[in-house]
Motif scaffolding. Structure first.
Motif, short mmCIF file in Angstrom:
data_model
loop_
_atom_site.label_atom_id
_atom_site.label_comp_id
_atom_site.label_asym_id
_atom_site.label_seq_id
_atom_site.Cartn_x
_atom_site.Cartn_y
_atom_site.Cartn_z
N UNK A 69 4.55 18.25 -5.02
CA UNK A 69 3.80 17.21 -4.34
C UNK A 69 4.62 16.68 -3.17
N UNK A 70 3.95 16.26 -2.12
CA UNK A 70 4.69 15.72 -0.98
C UNK A 70 5.49 14.49 -1.40
N UNK B 293 0.33 4.05 -2.71
CA UNK B 293 0.07 5.44 -2.35
C UNK B 293 0.98 6.40 -3.11
N UNK C 35 6.79 11.03 -0.73
CA UNK C 35 6.90 9.75 -0.03
C UNK C 35 8.12 9.09 -0.64
N UNK D 148 -0.30 6.57 -6.62
CA UNK D 148 -1.59 7.25 -6.71
C UNK D 148 -1.45 8.74 -6.99
N UNK D 149 -0.34 9.33 -6.55
CA UNK D 149 -0.19 10.77 -6.75
C UNK D 149 0.52 11.07 -8.06
N UNK D 150 0.79 10.02 -8.83
CA UNK D 150 1.46 10.21 -10.12
C UNK D 150 0.41 10.38 -11.20
N UNK E 122 -2.32 6.81 -11.88
CA UNK E 122 -2.95 6.67 -10.56
C UNK E 122 -4.11 5.66 -10.58
N UNK F 54 0.82 -1.22 0.00
CA UNK F 54 0.00 0.00 0.00
C UNK F 54 0.85 1.26 0.00
N UNK F 55 2.05 1.20 0.54
CA UNK F 55 2.94 2.36 0.49
C UNK F 55 3.34 2.66 -0.95
N UNK G 247 10.54 5.14 -1.87
CA UNK G 247 9.92 3.83 -1.79
C UNK G 247 10.52 3.05 -0.67
#
Lengths: 117, 161
Positions: free
Chosen positions: B110-111, B46, B113, B49-51, B55, B42-43, B116
């Protein structure tokens, strides 16, 4: 057999490192924003984030460029359904960092930008 | 096409060892990341998803990346399949590098994360790390493709000298 030695060693190392990092990694949960999307202070208040997606007035499908939900390491940062014990940094409605309030360690795993994409 | 005739002779002598070491490095990298992604898919989802554009298929792409990483590790393990494994590994690393460059260009605010599974890295550090491995992969493929016939001593020379 010598041909496989380095490969076996690499596999053993990878499994060993993974076991260590998987064991130490904490569970991540999704928190949904339920405050006023126009209020940056409210946006950065942990108690305005809930694990219940329907618990609030914000409909992320209607809003662009806002962090509708964030993924945070939940261990030690959840009280009931609400986010707690963290400092949230946001810019223009987008959460950019979430850190532990005591240790300042990063506990932020990602965010969903609602309808932005 | 890269010409390896001018490469120092010790590189040529140690060709197989160099290829084995590079293969082991790729094995370590991909198996470590694949195992971590398997447990915390899920990481990865996530982050995807912001790509933009991907997404919608973030979960499928996340799992396919994991599967391809396991396949690359499998190919790298067997000497006869190693060159194929190096090709796949280099292609995968190149894809990751292009993804990072794309994210830096299209979504700088964008934030992050970041990283990976190599979660302590920033986007820039991850980019340098990836480029290094792409170059390593290209080098190993060139070594593995090297034709040895030009290096052999002619039989007449071997007999009469």
């Amino acid at each position: 057999m010598k041909k496989y030695l380095l490969g076996v060693f690499a596999i053993a190392l990878a499994v060993g490192f993974s076991a260590f990092s998987v064991a130490s990694k904490r569970a991540v949960e999704t928190f949904y924003y339920k405050g006023n999307p126009q209020n940056l202070t409210a946006f950065q208040t942990p108690s305005n984030w809930s694990t219940i997606s329907t618990d609030g007035t914000v409909n992320c499908a209607d809003i662009e460029v806002i962090s509708c939900s964030i993924q945070v390491e939940a261990t030690g940062h959840k009280s009931g359904n609400l986010l707690t014990n963290v400092n949230i940094t946001a810019s223009n409605g987008v959460v950019t960092a979430v850190t532990d309030a005591s240790t300042s360690a990063n506990v932020f795993s990602g965010t969903d930008l609602g309808d932005a994409n | 096409m890269l010409k390896l005739n001018s490469i120092p002779s010790f590189l040529d002598e140690k060709r197989n060892t160099i290829i084995e070491v590079i293969s082991a490095l790729f094995t370590l990298l991909f198996l470590y990341t694949a195992i971590n992604k398997t447990f915390f898919i899920e990481s990865t989802e996530n982050v995807l998803k912001i790509t933009p554009w991907i997404s919608t298929y973030s979960l499928q792409i996340a799992w396919w990346v994991v599967i391809i990483e396991y396949i690359a590790v499998g190919l790298l393990f067997f000497p006869k399949l190693r060159k194929l494994g190096l090709l796949l590994s280099t292609a995968l690393m190149s894809a990751f590098t292009i993804y990072i460059i794309f994210m830096k260009i299209s979504a700088p605010h964008l934030p992050c994360s970041c990283g990976g599974v190599i979660s302590k890295m920033t986007w820039n550090q991850h980019l340098v790390f990836n480029i290094f491995f792409v170059l390593l992969g290209v080098f190993s493929i060139a070594l593995a493709s090297r034709n040895h016939t030009s290096h052999k001593t002619p039989i007449s020379e071997a007999i009469f000298t």
